[in-house]
Design a protein around this motif. Structure first.
Motif, PDB file in Angstrom:
ATOM      1  N   UNK A 276      37.584  12.495   0.852  1.00 40.87           N
ATOM      2  CA  UNK A 276      37.481  12.947  -0.545  1.00 40.87           C
ATOM      3  C   UNK A 276      37.428  11.725  -1.431  1.00 40.87           C
ATOM      4  N   UNK A 277      36.243  11.534  -2.077  1.00 41.18           N
ATOM      5  CA  UNK A 277      36.055  10.400  -3.003  1.00 41.18           C
ATOM      6  C   UNK A 277      36.144  10.967  -4.406  1.00 41.18           C
ATOM      7  N   UNK A 278      37.149  10.559  -5.137  1.00 36.96           N
ATOM      8  CA  UNK A 278      37.385  11.096  -6.476  1.00 36.96           C
ATOM      9  C   UNK A 278      36.756  10.191  -7.520  1.00 36.96           C
ATOM     10  N   UNK A 279      36.358  10.878  -8.672  1.00 43.01           N
ATOM     11  CA  UNK A 279      35.806  10.120  -9.798  1.00 43.01           C
ATOM     12  C   UNK A 279      34.298  10.007  -9.727  1.00 43.01           C
ATOM     13  N   UNK A 280      33.639  10.068 -10.927  1.00 41.03           N
ATOM     14  CA  UNK A 280      32.195   9.901 -11.056  1.00 41.03           C
ATOM     15  C   UNK A 280      31.909   8.795 -12.058  1.00 41.03           C
ATOM     16  N   UNK A 281      30.811   8.102 -11.854  1.00 44.05           N
ATOM     17  CA  UNK A 281      30.417   7.052 -12.795  1.00 44.05           C
ATOM     18  C   UNK A 281      29.969   7.681 -14.100  1.00 44.05           C
ATOM     19  N   UNK A 282      30.313   7.058 -15.210  1.00 47.31           N
ATOM     20  CA  UNK A 282      29.864   7.528 -16.509  1.00 47.31           C
ATOM     21  C   UNK A 282      28.392   7.194 -16.667  1.00 47.31           C
ATOM     22  N   UNK A 283      27.548   8.201 -17.061  1.00 43.52           N
ATOM     23  CA  UNK A 283      26.108   7.941 -17.138  1.00 43.52           C
ATOM     24  C   UNK A 283      25.764   7.019 -18.308  1.00 43.52           C
ATOM     25  N   UNK A 284      24.544   6.495 -18.258  1.00 47.17           N
ATOM     26  CA  UNK A 284      24.021   5.590 -19.285  1.00 47.17           C
ATOM     27  C   UNK A 284      22.791   6.248 -19.894  1.00 47.17           C
ATOM     28  N   UNK A 285      22.729   6.361 -21.242  1.00 45.26           N
ATOM     29  CA  UNK A 285      21.606   6.979 -21.948  1.00 45.26           C
ATOM     30  C   UNK A 285      20.761   5.889 -22.604  1.00 45.26           C
ATOM     31  N   UNK A 286      19.442   6.049 -22.504  1.00 44.48           N
ATOM     32  CA  UNK A 286      18.511   5.111 -23.131  1.00 44.48           C
ATOM     33  C   UNK A 286      17.417   5.904 -23.838  1.00 44.48           C
ATOM     34  N   UNK A 287      17.086   5.543 -25.142  1.00 42.90           N
ATOM     35  CA  UNK A 287      16.039   6.186 -25.930  1.00 42.90           C
ATOM     36  C   UNK A 287      14.988   5.140 -26.284  1.00 42.90           C
ATOM     37  N   UNK A 288      13.723   5.560 -26.200  1.00 41.22           N
ATOM     38  CA  UNK A 288      12.687   4.606 -26.599  1.00 41.22           C
ATOM     39  C   UNK A 288      12.480   4.583 -28.107  1.00 41.22           C
ATOM     40  N   UNK A 289      13.004   5.609 -28.854  1.00 37.41           N
ATOM     41  CA  UNK A 289      12.964   5.630 -30.316  1.00 37.41           C
ATOM     42  C   UNK A 289      14.287   6.185 -30.813  1.00 37.41           C
ATOM     43  N   UNK A 290      14.813   5.491 -31.768  1.00 40.22           N
ATOM     44  CA  UNK A 290      16.033   5.981 -32.399  1.00 40.22           C
ATOM     45  C   UNK A 290      15.773   6.518 -33.794  1.00 40.22           C
ATOM     46  N   UNK A 291      14.536   6.337 -34.315  1.00 42.89           N
ATOM     47  CA  UNK A 291      14.180   6.865 -35.633  1.00 42.89           C
ATOM     48  C   UNK A 291      12.837   7.606 -35.530  1.00 42.89           C
ATOM     49  N   UNK A 292      12.794   8.730 -34.813  1.00 40.98           N
ATOM     50  CA  UNK A 292      11.542   9.467 -34.687  1.00 40.98           C
ATOM     51  C   UNK A 292      11.289  10.333 -35.911  1.00 40.98           C
ATOM     52  N   UNK A 293      10.011  10.699 -36.040  1.00 44.96           N
ATOM     53  CA  UNK A 293       9.670  11.663 -37.102  1.00 44.96           C
ATOM     54  C   UNK A 293      10.009  13.068 -36.610  1.00 44.96           C
ATOM     55  N   UNK A 294      10.081  13.935 -37.550  1.00 42.81           N
ATOM     56  CA  UNK A 294      10.350  15.321 -37.189  1.00 42.81           C
ATOM     57  C   UNK A 294       9.214  15.838 -36.293  1.00 42.81           C
ATOM     58  N   UNK A 295       9.629  16.540 -35.232  1.00 37.60           N
ATOM     59  CA  UNK A 295       8.704  17.105 -34.262  1.00 37.60           C
ATOM     60  C   UNK A 295       7.944  16.052 -33.474  1.00 37.60           C
ATOM     61  N   UNK A 296       8.326  14.792 -33.604  1.00 36.67           N
ATOM     62  CA  UNK A 296       7.660  13.757 -32.822  1.00 36.67           C
ATOM     63  C   UNK A 296       8.327  13.643 -31.460  1.00 36.67           C
ATOM     64  N   UNK A 297       7.523  13.452 -30.434  1.00 32.32           N
ATOM     65  CA  UNK A 297       8.051  13.322 -29.093  1.00 32.32           C
ATOM     66  C   UNK A 297       8.508  11.889 -28.841  1.00 32.32           C
ATOM     67  N   UNK A 298       9.631  11.733 -28.138  1.00 35.46           N
ATOM     68  CA  UNK A 298      10.100  10.423 -27.701  1.00 35.46           C
ATOM     69  C   UNK A 298      10.758  10.600 -26.342  1.00 35.46           C
ATOM     70  N   UNK A 299      10.992   9.459 -25.645  1.00 31.82           N
ATOM     71  CA  UNK A 299      11.463   9.484 -24.259  1.00 31.82           C
ATOM     72  C   UNK A 299      12.933   9.136 -24.215  1.00 31.82           C
ATOM     73  N   UNK A 300      13.689   9.903 -23.454  1.00 32.89           N
ATOM     74  CA  UNK A 300      15.116   9.672 -23.225  1.00 32.89           C
ATOM     75  C   UNK A 300      15.348   9.565 -21.733  1.00 32.89           C
ATOM     76  N   UNK A 301      16.188   8.557 -21.332  1.00 26.34           N
ATOM     77  CA  UNK A 301      16.499   8.332 -19.919  1.00 26.34           C
ATOM     78  C   UNK A 301      17.999   8.324 -19.732  1.00 26.34           C
ATOM     79  N   UNK A 302      18.475   9.140 -18.788  1.00 22.55           N
ATOM     80  CA  UNK A 302      19.907   9.206 -18.459  1.00 22.55           C
ATOM     81  C   UNK A 302      20.039   8.862 -16.986  1.00 22.55           C
TER      82      UNK A 302
END
Length: 805
Positions: free
Chosen positions: A122-148
């Protein structure tokens, strides 16, 4: 004792052992397989873990013995190794949650295999994920890429993305399919303003699913996209047909790569970058909503504007007269329009044309002809009008002209062609020609039945009718056919009766017997006649007997009567008979039961009569013979039975063959005989005497006596024969004393013609009476019984004397 040298035996044993080792047939066994987890069965995520498997094998000098080690987690092979060593280690460095599970080690040595006990990690504990966005200031309804991602984790992970607003509300905006330890996806944010994005993941283990902590939040600012186009319509939104309309559509924005579209009813009128201008002449049907759409990437903005185009004159209308037109009718086509703006359109400038199948027939407003099949077709008309600026041409809608065929006289028939009186039936009303739809109306006896409309070629007007019981009722059925309000035809009277096969069910049959039922004798021919009063031939007759299931005979006749002949009827054929009749109406009727009795044949009756007569004659002859015999015996036989009261019982029978009665006869024999008569041996005088043995032999003695009375003159001497019957008394019965027996005297056969003196007779009678009475003692009761019989003028007097009890 073995005489061979010991050295030779040792040599042979060594060779055999070497040969077995060379062939690998030495014995071995797997003793133990041990599995251990170091440092512990429960560790924190990221800790190095060693899984150790050791095997113990007992063998017989097998060099270089190999072992195959196989490690499994939750029955899935994760590591395999073949070595000569008895110990193998499998390292998890570092151990992650995906390494949790049930471990087992299986060791295979040649053809033998053995598994260890299961050990759980039994291995306890999970690594906390890392989030990355290619845009932090998108326009409304604009598509952008997110990586977790969780780069240190193993296995298939399910990632989820969240958006949290400043108000504190958090919502899941997307979830990806199971993948590795990283997931890249496209996000679209439609709410303008600040928010925070984060992600987490979930891993599905055999034991249970586990969920990680959320990643660090990344602030995102969603900017508004102001690319809504501007649209202008010149000169006005409301115009007349023929006017020129100009539509301007543009976008005011610093952004590049913006496309502008002008559409109406989902049809693109024009397309251009940034802005566009579209000019066109308004026509009938251009009224509607114009759409100006600006598109940047996958973001769209729209602006709407409605225009109305008014007609100067209406679209022409082509009218056909009459609407309900039949072959031979007068056909009139008229083209007409309505002018809405007389100040722009002059009626005098209108030009009409009428076309048939796109071929011009006439340049006029009206076209008149006679309807016939050649005039059938598609008709249109056009109108040309001139305004101050241009010329307009409008075309009417297509009108199909097809002259109808008048409906022919309908034919009324019975469905199936056969009508059975007394049963429900269906009627079919049909016209051979006539343009559809045709309305059929059925009239029955004194009432309207039903109305049906036939609109298709394969449709039929079928009417249900109740049963009729008279053939004449068919004349009351009529059918009307109509395919025009002004045209009606009907069936001919009596047509239905002539065209229908009418079947009248048979009436109740009557069974008659010839000859009459009371005159049937054995050997005669009997005819069973079955007749009906009504019924449509052919009629089937069947004759039955009540005690038999099958028919005696069957006959099909074209008449109302059928017959069945029974030849030479016998006595066993008498009984109950009936007949049944049926015809194509398929309604079987049964007659009443007739009982036929069969008399005895005449020759049998005569034979029985002759036999009876002969029997009667024989009986009469027997009776006469017996009567004559009885008379003869009475004349010739006299019996006297005397039963003495001693050891013996004597019966005396005296027969007088001939007695001459006169006045000089001795008193003892004056025409009197003391005797006892026995007829046929059936009567016995022993009724009042002592019973003698059943089988005693009688003894007979003949004695001739001669008596003379000295006081009288002897007229005739007679010889009397005296029979004495002596029977011995029954053995053991005591002898009776004198005076205690029974003496019976009988006086018979007294001749009436004896020439005796009456006085003497009286004296003799008295003498006899006294003699009898003298024979009775004081202990005896005497009685006299008189029996007068008319048998040859003979009188019989019997005197009984019986002892007193």
């Amino acid at each position: 004792m073995d005489s061979r040298p010991p050295n030779l035996l040792l040599l042979l044993t060594s060779v055999l052992h070497f040969w077995q080792c060379a062939r690998g047939q030495s014995s071995y066994t797997i003793d133990t397989v041990g599995l251990s987890i170091k440092p512990s069965s429960t560790v924190q995520s990221g800790t190095p873990v060693i899984i150790r498997c050791q095997v113990g094998v007992s063998l017989d000098s097998i060099p270089n013995l190999t072992h195959t080690f196989q490690f499994t987690r939750d029955d899935v092979v994760i590591h395999s190794s073949t070595t000569t060593e008895d110990l193998v280690e499998y390292e998890l460095n570092p151990a992650r949650a995906a390494d949790s599970g049930n471990y087992e080690c299986r060791v295979t040595v040649k053809d033998k295999s053995k598994a260890s006990f299961i050990q759980k990690l039994d291995v306890t504990g999970l690594q906390t994920p890392i989030l990355h966005l290619n845009k932090t200031m998108p326009y409304e309804s604009e598509e952008f890429i997110a990586t977790c991602s969780a780069p240190e984790e193993k296995g298939s992970l399910i990632f989820r993305f969240y958006q949290r607003f400043r108000s504190g509300e958090s919502q899941k905006i997307k979830q990806t399919a199971p993948a590795g330890n990283s997931s890249e996806t496209t996000l679209i944010l439609r709410v303008i303003g600040d928010s925070f994005l984060s992600c987490d993941y979930e891993i599905n283990l055999v034991s249970e699913p586990r969920r990680s902590n959320r990643s660090e939040e990344i602030p995102v600012i969603v900017k508004g996209l102001y690319i809504s186009p501007i649209m202008n319509v010149l000169p006005f939104s409301n115009v007349y047909e023929g006017d020129v309309i100009e539509v301007v559509c543009k976008v005011v924005s610093p952004l590049k790569d913006i496309a502008v579209f002008l559409t109406r009813d989902r049809r693109i009128l024009k397309q251009a970058p940034i802005s566009l201008v579209h000019r066109f002449t308004a026509k009938e049907g251009d009224s509607g909503e114009l759409v100006c759409k600006a598109e940047w990437g996958n973001v769209q903005k729209e602006t709407y504007h409605t225009i109305t185009v008014q007609e100067l004159f209406s679209r022409p209308h082509l009218m056909v007269d009459p609407i309900d037109m039949f072959l031979g009718d007068r056909l009139r086509l008229t083209c007409s329009v309505s002018v809405y703006v007389p100040e722009r359109i002059n009626n005098d400038t209108l030009q009409f044309s009428i076309y048939k199948d796109n071929t011009q027939l006439i340049n006029a407003q009206t076209y008149i002809t006679v309807a016939d099949p050649s005039k059938n077709g598609n008709y249109t008309c056009t109108v040309q009008a001139n305004s101050h600026t241009q010329t307009f041409v409008k075309e009417s809608q297509t009108v199909v002209v097809k002259a109808k065929v008048p409906v022919s006289k309908p034919v009324l028939t019975v469905v199936g062609g056969t009508l059975v009186l007394g049963k429900r039936f269906q009627l079919l009303c049909h016209s051979d020609s006539g343009t559809l739809p045709i309305t059929y109306t059925m009239f029955g006896p004194n009432r309207l039945l039903e109305t049906k409309v036939v609109s298709e070629e394969d449709e039929w007007a079928i009417f249900n009718s109740s049963a009729i019981y008279k053939i004449s009722d068919l004349n009351n059925f009529l059918c009307h056919a109509q395919n025009s309000q002004h045209r009606t035809t009907m069936t001919e009277s009596g047509q239905l009766r002539r065209s229908t096969n009418i079947i009248e069910p048979v009436s109740k049959p009557v069974l008659s017997v010839l000859p009459n039922m009371g005159d049937v004798s054995e050997g005669q021919d009997v005819t069973l006649s079955c007749s009906v009063q009504r019924g449509t031939p052919p009629i089937s007759f069947s004759w039955y007997r009540t005690n038999k299931k099958d028919a005696l005979a069957s006959q099909t006749s074209m008449n109302l009567e059928g017959s069945h002949r029974i030849s030479s009827i016998a006595g066993e054929q008498q009984g109950e008979y009936y007949c049944m009749s049926t015809n194509p109406a398929d309604e079987a009727k049964q007659s009443y039961i007739v009982i036929i009795g069969v008399k005895m044949a005449g020759w049998k009756k005569g034979l029985i009569a002759v036999f009876c007569i002969l029997l009667l004659l024989a009986l009469i002859l027997v009776i006469i013979f017996k009567k004559r015999l009885l008379q003869f015996k009475r004349k010739t036989t006299v019996e006297l039975s005397v039963k003495a009261a001693n050891n013996k019982v004597e019966r005396l029978s005296l027969t007088q063959a001939e007695v001459n009665k006169d006045a000089n006869v001795t008193p003892g024999i004056m025409g009197k005989s003391v005797w006892s008569e026995h007829v046929s041996g059936s009567e016995s005088d022993d009724q009042n005497s002592v019973t003698a043995p059943e089988k005693s032999e009688p003894q007979y003695t003949e004695v001739q006596t001669k008596r003379t009375d000295p006081n009288r003159v002897q007229v005739k001497k007679g010889t009397d024969t005296v029979y004495s019957e002596v029977r011995n008394s029954k053995q053991g019965v005591p002898d009776q004393t004198d005076g205690q027996g029974t003496v019976e005297y009988a006086q018979l056969n007294r001749e009436a013609n004896h020439n005796t003196d009456p006085g003497n007779l009286d004296d003799h009678s008295n003498h006899d009476d006294h003699s009898v009475q003298d024979g009775c003692t004081d202990e005896t009761n005497c009685g006299v019984v008189s029996d007068d019989k008319t048998a040859d003028t003979q009188n019989e007097t019997v005197l009984h004397c019986q002892p007193l009890n």
